[in-house]
Each structure stands twice: as structure tokens, then as C-alpha cells.
Design an enzyme around this catalytic site. Structure first.
Site, PDB file in Angstrom:
ATOM      1  CG  HIS A 103       0.809   5.388   0.558  1.00 46.24           C
ATOM      2  ND1 HIS A 103       0.227   4.173   0.834  1.00 46.24           N
ATOM      3  CD2 HIS A 103       2.075   5.294   1.021  1.00 46.24           C
ATOM      4  CE1 HIS A 103       1.095   3.396   1.449  1.00 46.24           C
ATOM      5  NE2 HIS A 103       2.227   4.052   1.565  1.00 46.24           N
TER       6      HIS A 103
ATOM      7  CB  SER B 209       4.521   1.770   0.945  1.00 44.54           C
ATOM      8  OG  SER B 209       4.124   2.108   2.230  1.00 44.54           O
TER       9      SER B 209
END
Length: 517
Positions: free
Chosen positions: A90, A199
Site C-alpha cells: 500500500h 508502513s
């Protein structure tokens, strides 16, 4: 609800890292003990962690002929073998531009996406200038799963500053869980703080990476998740042949064997344990699982009444975890009990389960515009906003929309799609008096049942009737248009609304294959 760690803009704040100055030691003093691995950040680790800058162009499901406005976002990555950078999918999904910046560096180097696996949320980046890796070695990965209570350090570039951030915690849970449907995998829960921007950053125990940060639990304090190295290694092994195939899985519906009436109904004694097949994935006679089968073993490992297996000391996970280790040539060994008789079977497993409403997984939705109507297939991205809107859900349910009634189903035949009116009708006299048909699924065109978007293009292209008649699933109006006028109006409607193309290239080729008259 577990929320994905979507990337955030840098807050632009500079946070100074405090360094401990070592105390001077006289030559005659005994050597001081070596510091614990987690008492201070390792320079080698810092050199292997990078900040990722991405410009994202997401699809616009309700205007499939365009993309959403560019969004700048940041994430984290870690250097791995082969002069590559590992990060979350992502972080790079739908990125039109990716740049990488080393820790304590002012340079941003262009990068390209080499491999991506949205299901397990992993991606690999390559740099155009591989001299970047000369003094930045890959971070060593642990070959074993950590234990609960092990200390963990998470490195990354989260919201709140621009320098490298290090947070500390412990491993609090290890389980086999769903990542992004239909992909499941081993997942490690930690209590070290993980925030947007973390992330793709590495989590370390001692001097080895044990996983990659990828999400946190919304509404809860310090509950974050990392993808363990075992899953990372499976992904990297998969892509060695130049493509990503995915993780094998089973999709049969199961239920626990906890209820005594269910056990009695199946004629099982108390010593027999396993998980019950409630609905097999296939009703084909040759399919090895049937309703009410009891799965008692996967390979040589016993399955308990909740569908769990034991791994090592104190670790208990769903039995599907072993599929990724035991699958050979598309099957996995199971022992089942059917009609009180034990038997061994080979169950087919696959990385993919065909869905009527598919995930785009990094692609852009196809579309076709005819007169004032724009058509597109139903996708998970299209349905997502509806799922979070109680009023829209209620309206579609009342109308009997297949977006509700068939969500989660497999296609009834190969290639089946739900063809939707993607957006409100373009302004034109042809739609005078008609209700807004947005999100309605086309059932027939001039009485021909529509199989998919390509088929709709072909049916309209080859039609020679005076009128085009669009019937939709569920309650609502039938829309009728003069065929030639609808076709002739298309070019002007595109021009008036600033739409560049009538259709995506493959559908435009179908449309032009036989001129409409």
C-alpha cells in the site's frame, strides 16, 4: 476494526535524536559489558532503513475515465538482498512516481516498482542508481518466528517528524489471520507504537529483522501488526521466477465442532476432534470434500474442535497456516472423517478465488461510454463507499440490487461481470424524464442478457433496431433510447464533459471492430 496504515504527509517537524555519550574508561579498568541490542539504535540498521516518497493516482470508481487527483505520501522501506528495497504494497500501490531517501541524506533517488502483492501487502522496489547500495548492506532476517514477550524495536518515518523514529515494545500475540481477502498469513501483534508512515519499516529483535510493520488497530492504544519474515521469505521465493503467483489457500466454509448436538448428529465420540465442513468450495462430484466432513489432520498435525493446531510451545494458530508449507502441485494432504470412517485426501488449493465483484489490485477499471451513459464492471473499490453508507445500503437492498444480493458470490459462469451505470448520466436531452441510473446493474440490452462489459459493447455494436432498450436488475425504470441518436451524441457528450476517450483501449478496439450504423 483493523485499519490499514495509509501513508501520511510529513508534518515537517524536526525531532532531535538524543545520543548517549559513552563514559571514558581507563586502560586498567575491566572492559565494560556490551550494551544490550535494544538499548541504542544500531548504525547498521539505520543505514538499511529508507524513507519512501510516493505520488499516488488512485482510480475514481465513479468516473472510471479519469483518475483521482495526485496525492503525495510517505512510507518506509528496508534494504534486502539483490540491491532491492522491501516495503508494503500500500506504500507503492497506484504510485505514478516513487523516490527513496536514505537516513540522514538530502538526496531523493527515483525508484521503480518491481513486484507487488496487495494480498499480503508486500512490494519490492528497484533503484535506477545501484551505487546507492555500496555502503548500505541488506538487513539480516530472522529464520525463526519470535516468541511472545520478545523485545521488539520498530524503525520508520511516521507522522510527527522527518527523522528516523525508533519505538520499543514486545511481541504480544502471534496468529494466522486474514490480510487482504482472500489472502491469509502469519501475523505478529506488537505493542510498540506504529503510526501512519511506519508502513514498510523493519521490526527487529536483537540484531535481526523479525518482520515488516504494516498496520495498527484503530481505536486502540499501541496495538500494531508486523508481517513476519516467514511470510516475507515466501513472497521473495515466489518472485524468483520473475512473477508473483500468490499463496495457496482453501476456500471451503467451515464450522467448529463445539456444540454437543452437532457432534451427536454426526455420530462422533468425544475422542474425535476436528473442524466441520459446512459448505465445500465446489459441489462437483470429484471434489474431495463434502458437507459434514470432519477435517481431523492437516499433514500429520492434529486439528482441534476450533480448527486450530499447536506450533511449538504455547503457540496455537488456525490449521490453514500449514497450507503454505505443505502444498505440493496445487494440493494439500488432509485426513477427514466421513460417515464415521477416516480417510486421507488431497485437497486442491489455489492462490485465487474467482469473485463476481473483484478487487482491482493495482489496475484501473475498464469503462465504455455510450451517449449519456457510462458503464463499468462492479469492483470492490466501487462497492466500498456503499458499504460505509447505511442509507445507500438500505436503498440498494430495497431495490434488490445484485451489488447487495450477490456480493461475495463467485461468477455463475466464466467471465461473468455485473455491468453498472458508473456515474450519474451526462447532461443531455436523451435522459429527459428518466431517474438517475447510477449504480444500477444492466440485466439485458434489447432482450439479450449481458454477460460482461465486453459483451455489452458487442451487443450494442451489432444491434440494428431503431431503439436500444436497457433493462436493469431489481426494481426501477427501463431506459429506452433511439439507437442512432444515442451513438451519434457520444462524441459531443465526450467533448462537452472533457472526457478524452470513449472507452478503455481494449473495449474501444471491440467497438470499432464492426462499425455501428
Amino acid at each position: 476494526m483493523r485499519l490499514p496504515l495509509f501513508l501520511s504527509r510529513s508534518a515537517g517537524l524536526l525531532v532531535a535524536l538524543l545520543a548517549l555519550n559513552p563514559t571514558a574508561v581507563r586502560a586498567e579498568d575491566p572492559a565494560p559489558p556490551a550494551p544490550a541490542a535494544d538499548t541504542a539504535p544500531s548504525k547498521a540498521v539505520e543505514n538499511s532503513v529508507v524513507k519512501i516518497f510516493a505520488t499516488m493516482r488512485y482510480p475514481d470508481p465513479f468516473k472510471p475515465w479519469t483518475k483521482q487527483a495526485p496525492r503525495d505520501s510517505t512510507g518506509t522501506g528496508v534494504i534486502i538482498e539483490g540491491n532491492r528495497i522491501l516495503t508494503n504494497a500500500h506504500v507503492a500501490l497506484y504510485a505514478s512516481q516513487i523516490q527513496v531517501q536514505a537516513n540522514e541524506s538530502g538526496d531523493k533517488l527515483p525508484a521503480t516498482l518491481e513486484f507487488i502483492a496487495p494480498g499480503i501487502d508486500l512490494a519490492v522496489l528497484k533503484l535506477e542508481d545501484e551505487s546507492f547500495f555500496a555502503n548500505r548492506p541488506p538487513l539480516p532476517r530472522s529464520r525463526t518466528v519470535p516468541s511472545v514477550k520478545d523485545t521488539v524495536m520498530v524503525y520508520g518515518f511516521p507522522t510527527g517528524g522527518s527523522n528516523l523514529s525508533i519505538t520499543k515494545g514486545i511481541v504480544s500475540r502471534i496468529e494466522f489471520a486474514l490480510y487482504n481477502y482472500p489472502v491469509g498469513g502469519l501475523r505478529i501483534q506488537i505493542d510498540a507504537a506504529i503510526n501512519p508512515g511506519n508502513s514498510g519499516g523493519p521490526a527487529l529483535s536483537g540484531d535481526q529483522m523479525i518482520g515488516l510493520a504494516f498496520s495498527r488497530l484503530g481505536g486502540a492504544d499501541n496495538i500494531g501488526y508486523i508481517i513476519p519474515c516467514e511470510e516475507i521469505d515466501l513472497f521473495l521465493q515466489d518472485i524468483t521466477d520473475g512473477r508473483y503467483d500468490g499463496k495457496p489457500a482453501m476456500f471451503d466454509q467451515l464450522q467448529t465442532l463445539e456444540n454437543p448436538a452437532l457432534r451427536a448428529y454426526l455420530g462422533l465420540d468425544k475422542s474425535t476432534e476436528g473442524i466441520v465442513v459446512q459448505a465445500p468450495e465446489s459441489t462437483d462430484e470429484a471434489y474431495p470434500l463434502k458437507m459434514w466432513d470432519l477435517i481431523t489432520r492437516i499433514g500429520d498435525v492434529p486439528v482441534d474442535n476450533e480448527g486450530m493446531i499447536k506450533l511449538g510451545t504455547g503457540l496455537r494458530v488456525r490449521f490453514q497456516y500449514l497450507i503454505q508449507q505443505l502444498a505440493r502441485e496445487g494440493t494439500v494432504p488432509l485426513t477427514i472423517v466421513r460417515a464415521k470412517q477416516s480417510r486421507d485426501i488431497r485437497l486442491p488449493v489455489s492462490p485465487n478465488r474467482p469473485m463476481l465483484i473483484e478487487n482491482l489490485e493495482g489496475s484501473y477499471p475498464p469503462f465504455f461510454i455510450l451517449g449519456p451513459l457510462a458503464f463499468t464492471p462492479a469492483t470492490a473499490l466501487y462497492v466500498a463507499p456503499v458499504s460505509n453508507n447505511a442509507k445507500a445500503l438500505s436503498s440498494l437492498s430495497f431495490l434488490g440490487s445484485p451489488l447487495i444480493t450477490r456480493r461475495g458470490e463467485k461468477p455463475s459462469f466464466p467471465g461473468e461481470e455485473l455491468v453498472l451505470v458508473a456515474a450519474p448520466s451526462f447532461p443531455h436531452k436523451l435522459v429527459k424524464g428518466y431517474d438517475n441510473a447510477v449504480s444500477r446493474a444492466v440485466r439485458t440490452v434489447n432482450g439479450v442478457p449481458i454477460r460482461n462489459l465486453r459483451h455489452l459493447v458487442e451487443v450494442v455494436r451489432d444491434n440494428r433496431d431503431e431503439f436500444l432498450v436497457f433493462e436493469f436488475f431489481g426494481m426501477g425504470e427501463t431506459m429506452i433510447f433511439p439507437r442512432k441518436e444515442m451513438i451519434d451524441s457520444t462524441e459531443d457528450i465526450l467533448s462537452d464533459n472533457g472526457v478524452r476517450d470513449q472507452a478503455t483501449p481494449e473495449l474501444l478496439e471491440v467497438w470499432k471492430a464492426k462499425p455501428a450504423q
